[in-house]
Structure formats: C-alpha cells, structure tokens
Scaffold this motif. Structure first.
Motif, PDB file in Angstrom:
ATOM      1  N   PRO A 173      36.039 -45.598  32.649  1.00  7.58           N
ATOM      2  CA  PRO A 173      34.763 -44.863  32.585  1.00  7.58           C
ATOM      3  C   PRO A 173      34.970 -43.348  32.603  1.00  7.58           C
ATOM      4  CG  PRO A 173      35.114 -45.710  34.792  1.00  7.58           C
ATOM      5  CD  PRO A 173      36.207 -46.296  33.943  1.00  7.58           C
ATOM      6  N   PRO A 174      34.108 -42.598  31.919  1.00  6.15           N
ATOM      7  CA  PRO A 174      34.180 -41.137  31.988  1.00  6.15           C
ATOM      8  C   PRO A 174      33.916 -40.667  33.425  1.00  6.15           C
ATOM      9  CG  PRO A 174      32.673 -41.872  30.260  1.00  6.15           C
ATOM     10  CD  PRO A 174      32.994 -43.064  31.078  1.00  6.15           C
ATOM     11  N   LEU A 175      34.434 -39.490  33.731  1.00  6.42           N
ATOM     12  CA  LEU A 175      34.219 -38.895  35.048  1.00  6.42           C
ATOM     13  C   LEU A 175      33.445 -37.594  34.865  1.00  6.42           C
ATOM     14  CD1 LEU A 175      34.767 -38.939  38.114  1.00  6.42           C
ATOM     15  CD2 LEU A 175      36.909 -37.710  37.654  1.00  6.42           C
ATOM     16  N   LEU A 176      32.334 -37.459  35.577  1.00  7.80           N
ATOM     17  CA  LEU A 176      31.514 -36.256  35.505  1.00  7.80           C
ATOM     18  C   LEU A 176      31.635 -35.513  36.829  1.00  7.80           C
ATOM     19  CD1 LEU A 176      29.447 -34.567  33.900  1.00  7.80           C
ATOM     20  CD2 LEU A 176      27.634 -35.984  34.935  1.00  7.80           C
ATOM     21  N   ILE A 177      32.074 -34.257  36.771  1.00  8.02           N
ATOM     22  CA  ILE A 177      32.299 -33.448  37.961  1.00  8.02           C
ATOM     23  C   ILE A 177      31.344 -32.260  37.918  1.00  8.02           C
ATOM     24  CG2 ILE A 177      34.009 -32.241  39.384  1.00  8.02           C
ATOM     25  CD1 ILE A 177      35.363 -34.129  36.476  1.00  8.02           C
ATOM     26  N   SER A 178      30.517 -32.122  38.945  1.00  7.00           N
ATOM     27  CA  SER A 178      29.580 -31.003  38.983  1.00  7.00           C
ATOM     28  C   SER A 178      30.315 -29.711  39.349  1.00  7.00           C
ATOM     29  CB  SER A 178      28.467 -31.275  40.003  1.00  7.00           C
ATOM     30  OG  SER A 178      28.986 -31.155  41.325  1.00  7.00           O
ATOM     31  N   HIS A 179      29.637 -28.597  39.125  1.00  5.88           N
ATOM     32  CA  HIS A 179      30.219 -27.292  39.455  1.00  5.88           C
ATOM     33  C   HIS A 179      30.540 -27.195  40.947  1.00  5.88           C
ATOM     34  CE1 HIS A 179      31.050 -23.046  39.020  1.00  5.88           C
ATOM     35  NE2 HIS A 179      30.194 -22.758  39.994  1.00  5.88           N
ATOM     36  N   ALA A 216      31.839 -35.616  42.163  1.00  8.30           N
ATOM     37  CA  ALA A 216      32.450 -36.358  41.047  1.00  8.30           C
ATOM     38  C   ALA A 216      31.940 -37.791  41.041  1.00  8.30           C
ATOM     39  CB  ALA A 216      33.967 -36.332  41.160  1.00  8.30           C
ATOM     40  N   ASP A 217      31.473 -38.259  39.892  1.00  9.68           N
ATOM     41  CA  ASP A 217      30.955 -39.623  39.756  1.00  9.68           C
ATOM     42  C   ASP A 217      31.412 -40.206  38.417  1.00  9.68           C
ATOM     43  OD1 ASP A 217      29.151 -40.057  42.138  1.00  9.68           O
ATOM     44  OD2 ASP A 217      28.261 -38.220  41.335  1.00  9.68           O
ATOM     45  N   TYR A 218      31.725 -41.493  38.459  1.00 10.26           N
ATOM     46  CA  TYR A 218      32.071 -42.207  37.236  1.00 10.26           C
ATOM     47  C   TYR A 218      30.802 -42.689  36.545  1.00 10.26           C
ATOM     48  CZ  TYR A 218      36.991 -42.185  38.537  1.00 10.26           C
ATOM     49  OH  TYR A 218      38.262 -41.792  38.852  1.00 10.26           O
ATOM     50  N   LEU A 219      30.775 -42.569  35.208  1.00  4.27           N
ATOM     51  CA  LEU A 219      29.652 -43.031  34.399  1.00  4.27           C
ATOM     52  C   LEU A 219      29.955 -44.450  33.945  1.00  4.27           C
ATOM     53  CD1 LEU A 219      29.075 -39.777  32.280  1.00  4.27           C
ATOM     54  CD2 LEU A 219      28.108 -40.400  34.521  1.00  4.27           C
ATOM     55  N   THR A 261      46.539 -50.698  42.690  1.00  8.84           N
ATOM     56  CA  THR A 261      45.348 -51.211  42.007  1.00  8.84           C
ATOM     57  C   THR A 261      44.714 -50.115  41.163  1.00  8.84           C
ATOM     58  OG1 THR A 261      43.822 -50.605  43.795  1.00  8.84           O
ATOM     59  CG2 THR A 261      44.946 -52.745  43.959  1.00  8.84           C
ATOM     60  N   LEU A 262      43.887 -50.565  40.211  1.00  8.32           N
ATOM     61  CA  LEU A 262      43.170 -49.611  39.362  1.00  8.32           C
ATOM     62  C   LEU A 262      42.190 -48.778  40.188  1.00  8.32           C
ATOM     63  CD1 LEU A 262      42.883 -48.700  36.430  1.00  8.32           C
ATOM     64  CD2 LEU A 262      41.063 -50.391  36.156  1.00  8.32           C
ATOM     65  N   ASP A 263      41.595 -49.385  41.212  1.00 13.40           N
ATOM     66  CA  ASP A 263      40.665 -48.645  42.065  1.00 13.40           C
ATOM     67  C   ASP A 263      41.371 -47.498  42.783  1.00 13.40           C
ATOM     68  OD1 ASP A 263      38.509 -50.157  41.357  1.00 13.40           O
ATOM     69  OD2 ASP A 263      38.629 -51.525  43.073  1.00 13.40           O
ATOM     70  N   GLU A 264      42.630 -47.723  43.170  1.00  9.51           N
ATOM     71  CA  GLU A 264      43.394 -46.651  43.822  1.00  9.51           C
ATOM     72  C   GLU A 264      43.605 -45.488  42.857  1.00  9.51           C
ATOM     73  OE1 GLU A 264      46.317 -48.692  47.085  1.00  9.51           O
ATOM     74  OE2 GLU A 264      46.725 -49.164  44.996  1.00  9.51           O
ATOM     75  N   GLY A 265      43.918 -45.818  41.611  1.00  4.80           N
ATOM     76  CA  GLY A 265      44.113 -44.768  40.619  1.00  4.80           C
ATOM     77  C   GLY A 265      42.830 -44.007  40.340  1.00  4.80           C
ATOM     78  N   LEU A 266      41.706 -44.724  40.242  1.00  4.59           N
ATOM     79  CA  LEU A 266      40.422 -44.063  40.007  1.00  4.59           C
ATOM     80  C   LEU A 266      40.031 -43.175  41.193  1.00  4.59           C
ATOM     81  CD1 LEU A 266      38.484 -47.082  38.432  1.00  4.59           C
ATOM     82  CD2 LEU A 266      39.192 -44.986  37.248  1.00  4.59           C
ATOM     83  N   HIS A 267      40.299 -43.647  42.392  1.00  6.23           N
ATOM     84  CA  HIS A 267      39.990 -42.836  43.577  1.00  6.23           C
ATOM     85  C   HIS A 267      40.827 -41.558  43.592  1.00  6.23           C
ATOM     86  CE1 HIS A 267      39.005 -41.781  47.716  1.00  6.23           C
ATOM     87  NE2 HIS A 267      40.313 -41.680  47.963  1.00  6.23           N
ATOM     88  N   GLN A 268      42.098 -41.684  43.244  1.00  6.00           N
ATOM     89  CA  GLN A 268      42.983 -40.521  43.210  1.00  6.00           C
ATOM     90  C   GLN A 268      42.499 -39.503  42.179  1.00  6.00           C
ATOM     91  OE1 GLN A 268      45.425 -40.007  45.232  1.00  6.00           O
ATOM     92  NE2 GLN A 268      47.206 -39.011  44.273  1.00  6.00           N
ATOM     93  N   LEU A 269      42.079 -39.986  41.013  1.00  7.72           N
ATOM     94  CA  LEU A 269      41.591 -39.097  39.965  1.00  7.72           C
ATOM     95  C   LEU A 269      40.322 -38.377  40.414  1.00  7.72           C
ATOM     96  CD1 LEU A 269      41.563 -37.955  37.097  1.00  7.72           C
ATOM     97  CD2 LEU A 269      40.423 -40.074  36.352  1.00  7.72           C
TER      98      LEU A 269
END
Length: 572
Positions: free
Chosen positions: A465-471, A475-478, A521-529
C-alpha cells in the motif's frame, strides 16, 4: 607429451592438414612418431603411429597429446606432475623413457618406450618430436628418480581443491584475484604477479603482491598498463600471454637487449622485486587467454624447476575458469544495468508538485529485475503515477516490465477512465499478448482541484500500500482500493479509492524489496518504513528518499527496490 590444455579435457582445435614435408619427415622414421606444437597439440603423425595406437590421424590431430594418450599401467589418466615427458617438453630438452603407457584405440594400454626432443623444420620451427615404439613384455629401464615436486602429492591435491572451491565461489573479479594470491603466497612463492588481458586486448598488470610475514603487501607502483603482446617473442611472459606454454625464468632471462616493451617491464619487475626465480603460466579459459600468473621467489630459497610447472599450470587453469565466469557475470550485470537505466523513465515536470525516484538493483542477482516506476501526463491534464513488480530477476523480467509499462501508458492515455478500469484492461492484455507470468502494480492519478487542493485516485493490484506522510509527521497506509495481482486469470472487479493530499504531505510508492527481509514478517517491515518515514518528513524530498532507503532497506535484502516519492505544496 602435453602442454596446457585448450579445453578442460581433450580439447581439440579445428583440424589443420599437416604439411606434406612434415608427414614425409615422420614417415622416414622407422617407428611411431608425431609432432606437437608449442601448446602440446598434435600437428602431424606418421602411419606407424596410427597402426601402433589403432587410431586414424584425424582422431589424433589437434588434440592435446598428454590428455589423449598418456596413461598409467592401469589405464587411468596420468597426472601431469608424474609425467616425465611433459617435464622434458617444458624444459625444451631431449629425454627418453622405457616404461610408460599410451592409450590404445581399443581402450587398452600400450606399453611404450619413447624419446622426446625439440624439432625444427620449415613450417614447424618451434615444435617437439616424440618417437616411440611398442615395448615387449619384460622390458624395463633403470628409471632415474624424478625431481622433487613443489608439494607432496596430498598437499598438491588439497591446494587444487581449495583453489577450485574458493575461486568458483565468487563472481567478483577482484575478490577472485585476492583469493588466488592468498592461496599461492607464501605457500609456493613470496611474490605473485597477475597480468590480465582486457576485453580490448590490452594488458594490465593487475596485481603485484609480496608476502610480508603473515600479511600481503600490494605494490601499486609496479601495477598498471603494460605494452601490447608481441606476436613472435620467445620471452616467457610474452609466450604465456599468447597462451603458448609455461616457463621458468630468472633475472638473466631479461638481461639482454629487449625484444618488446613487455621485456622492458619484466626487467624492471625483476630489478624492483629482487626475484631470483620465477614460474610463469598462462591463465586461460576454454574460450580465450585471459592473462598470466607469475610466481616469484626473492627471499625464499631455491629456484623453480620445470617439474614445478604442472602444478602452477593447474592452479592457473582453475583461475582462468573462475575469472571467465566472473567476467561473464559482470558483463551481464553491465548489460542489465544499462538496460534497466534505459527502461526506467525520467519524471515529468508538474507545476506545484515535487517528484523524485530511486532504483536500487538486487545486490546478488544479475542487477536487473522486474521492479519499475512511471509518471506521465494524461490526456485530460492529470498526472499518472505507477509502480509495479514483475516476477523475476533477469533480463526476461526487465523485458516483461517494459511490456507492462508501455501498455499501461497506451491504455491510460487513450482511455479517460478510472484507474481500476484501466488496470482491468491491462490485466486482460497481460494474459494474452505478453510473456509475463504475474505482476503487482499500483496505478494512481493526481490532479489539482479548483480550490487548489491535490486529489489522489488509485487502484491497487496486489502491491504494497502507498504511504502518506503529513508535514507534521503523521504516517498512514492507504489500504483501500486493493485487489488481486495481474496475471491470475481471475476476472474479479477492481475498485478505486481516493483521498485529498494534505498541504505539504509526501506520498510514497515503493516495491516490496524495501520492506521484505528473511526471518521477519511483512508487518514488521511496514512498521519500520512508517516509523522512519514519519521521522524524515521534514527533510527535503531528495534527502527524505535517500535517507529512507539507507535506513529501511534490509541488510539481507536480495531484491531490487523501486521508489517514487511525491510532495504537494504546503499552501494551496
């Protein structure tokens, strides 16, 4: 008799009909006789040789004589280190033996007596003559004890096994050369010199290393470009670089008037290093001469002898095969890298938007893969963003990526439809008119509203999923708009999702090589990102992207990574 093989086993070059004068000269000899060239290949035989061995001339010509003929009493191939005929060949001297064996055409062994001597005749100026006859049962000779070998047999076999294992386990040329030097120095010599022939047929003195206690010292002042290889020079290094033969040499070898620029460099080498004895062997693959290995003794006592050459040849031959593999691999990497750079596009300039992209190849693959990104203007004025991953890590994956990307551009430009409908059409085309097995992809469109806000619409075909980071660093995944990947054949409807991009926010599209790591796990990678992206939100976009790759990409990653980052203005 044999010189270095042209191939791994019974290497045979294209058959050349021997000159009539050579055959006539051999026929005048009243027993079996044949001639070999400087590399030990049979170039002429007489009829008695054909009769004794029960082999026609065409089965002999062009072959390495040692590999083809020499056997022990039990019919096994004779190790080069035990072949007295080979040692005499390398020394260029006359020798004879009364108790040896040749391979007979019917698979048995033929006891022989033999004589070997240098031979010269018009058309064969630098050849060696072998004369032999079938030995009657009971005939033996008082064989002199062979010269002491460079290493005992078990140590020799262990060294050759280590050479094969260590050199073939790397595809990096520099690392292979480093391993080669550590294998032979100081075990066999206290100096190692490696001259390599480049793909442009230039000679480069790549390594000049000396043993200093337990350490190896590189002498860069003696390394560098070398003069071209002379075609006719009889000097040892020149012969080795032509793939002709191995030779022992010393300072006196190069004391006379030089016949080439290489001879000048060799004299400088001997003067600078103090080497009093050297053994020089060609480094060859099955396809070409790659260079030469020189082992030198300066502080070590004793001189190299011709009996030492077979072992050094074996080491050089193994090095040649490993270097050839490494060169082929690096050539493929270069082709792949060039292809990848041409396939990945430049970003369009969109007023008000910042965009940056990065692509990192797989470190241990062929440096090309199916990861890709794209951004381009649409016919209605919006901007399309895409990122995807075609299964594979080779040139086929890159070619499949190019097919998918080009078809996507065509559909997106021609069809003024939502991203989901465009991807549905693309999926159908992928199934029928490409060789792509499966692929993931995310397609989005970005457009500015009348109020000056930026709107994102997207559909996701099995991609992270794309990641949207506010100014402010939120940070939230779409995760909406998610569907199955391309190429499955399951015609399930795809959905679209949309969101307004907050002022100053950053949108990150990426491939799975950024977040996947063995054992995690993939969740660990997403959390790190997400964590690092939030921390870097204040950085300029280029710095944000580079730091994110540096911090997040797993150390054990064996996949390529594509990344596209977009930032909208802080004010509408």
């Amino acid at each position: 008799m044999a010189g270095p093989e042209h191939a791994q086993t019974h290497g045979k070059r294209p058959l050349v009909t021997p000159a009539a004068a050579l055959v006539k000269a051999l026929e005048a000899i009243g027993t079996g006789a044949y001639l070999v060239d400087e590399e030990g290949r049979i170039i002429a035989v007489n009829s008695r040789t054909e009769r004794f061995l029960d082999r026609p001339a065409e089965d002999l010509l062009g072959h390495d004589a040692h590999d083809l003929l020499h056997r022990d009493a039990h019919g096994h191939p004779l190790p080069r280190t035990q072949c007295r005929m080979r040692q005499a060949f390398h020394a260029g001297r006359t020798a004879q033996g009364e108790e040896d064996y040749f391979a007979h055409g019917d698979g048995s062994v033929l006891p022989i007596s033999w004589l070997i001597t240098p031979f010269g005749l018009d058309g064969a100026e630098h050849c060696t003559l072998v004369v032999f006859h079938a030995r009657r049962p009971g005939e033996t000779d008082a064989r002199p004890a062979p010269a002491a070998a460079l290493l005992p047999e078990l140590e020799r076999l262990a060294l050759l096994a280590a050479t094969t294992t260590q050199l073939t386990s790397t595809l990096d040329v520099d690392e292979a050369l480093r391993r080669l030097v550590t294998l032979v120095v100081p075990r066999l010599a206290d100096w190692a010199i490696i001259d390599l022939i480049t793909e442009r047929d230039e000679v480069w003195r790549t390594v000049v290393a000396e043993a200093d206690g337990d350490a190896l010292v590189r002498h860069e002042e003696l390394q560098g470009p070398m003069p071209p290889v002379p075609e006719e020079s009889p000097m040892p290094l020149s012969r080795a670089l032509r793939g002709v033969a191995s030779t022992v040499a010393g300072p006196k070898t190069y004391q006379g008037p030089p016949d080439s620029g290489i001879a000048v460099e060799q004299r400088r080498l001997f003067d600078a290093t103090g080497i009093h004895s050297a053994a020089i062997a060609p480094i060859r693959s099955t396809r070409a001469v790659l260079g030469a290995l020189t082992l030198g003794r300066a502080k070590q006592p004793g001189d190299f002898a011709t009996v030492d050459l077979p072992l050094i040849e074996d080491i050089a031959r193994r090095a040649g095969l490993a270097l050839d593999n490494a060169r082929l691999y690096q050539r493929q990497r270069k082709v792949a890298e060039t292809m990848q750079n041409h396939l990945l596009p430049q970003m369009p300039r969109v007023p008000g938007l910042q965009m940056t992209v990065r692509y990192l190849p797989a470190p241990d693959a062929s440096q090309v893969g199916g990861d890709w990104y794209d951004a381009f203007s649409l016919s209605d004025g919006a901007t399309a963003l895409a990122i995807g991953d075609v299964v594979g890590h080779d040139l086929e994956a890159a070619a499949g990526m190019a097919q998918v990307r080009n078809m996507l551009r065509a559909y997106a430009w021609a069809l003024q439809e939502p991203p989901s409908r465009i991807v549905e059409r693309l999926d159908e085309a992928v199934m029928h008119i490409t060789d792509v097995a499966m692929a993931t992809m995310l397609l989005a469109r970005v457009e500015e509203s009348d109020a000056g806000r930026w709107k994102l619409s997207w559909t996701n075909a099995g991609h992270p999923p794309p990641l949207l980071i506010s100014h402010d660093g939120l940070a939230d995944y779409l995760t909406e708009g998610h569907g199955i990947l391309l190429g499955t054949g399951a015609r399930k409807p795809r959905t679209d999702a949309s969101a307004l991009l907050p002022p100053g926010s950053t949108l990150l599209l990426y491939t799975d090589g950024l977040i996947e790591e063995p054992g995690h796990t993939l969740d660990e990678g997403l959390h790190q990102l997400r964590r690092h992206a939030a921390a870097l939100a204040h950085r300029p976009l280029a710095s944000f992207t580079d730091q994110l790759l540096r911090r997040v990409r797993p150390a054990a990653n064996d996949d390529d990574v594509a990344l596209l980052a977009l930032r909208v203005p802080t004010r509408p």
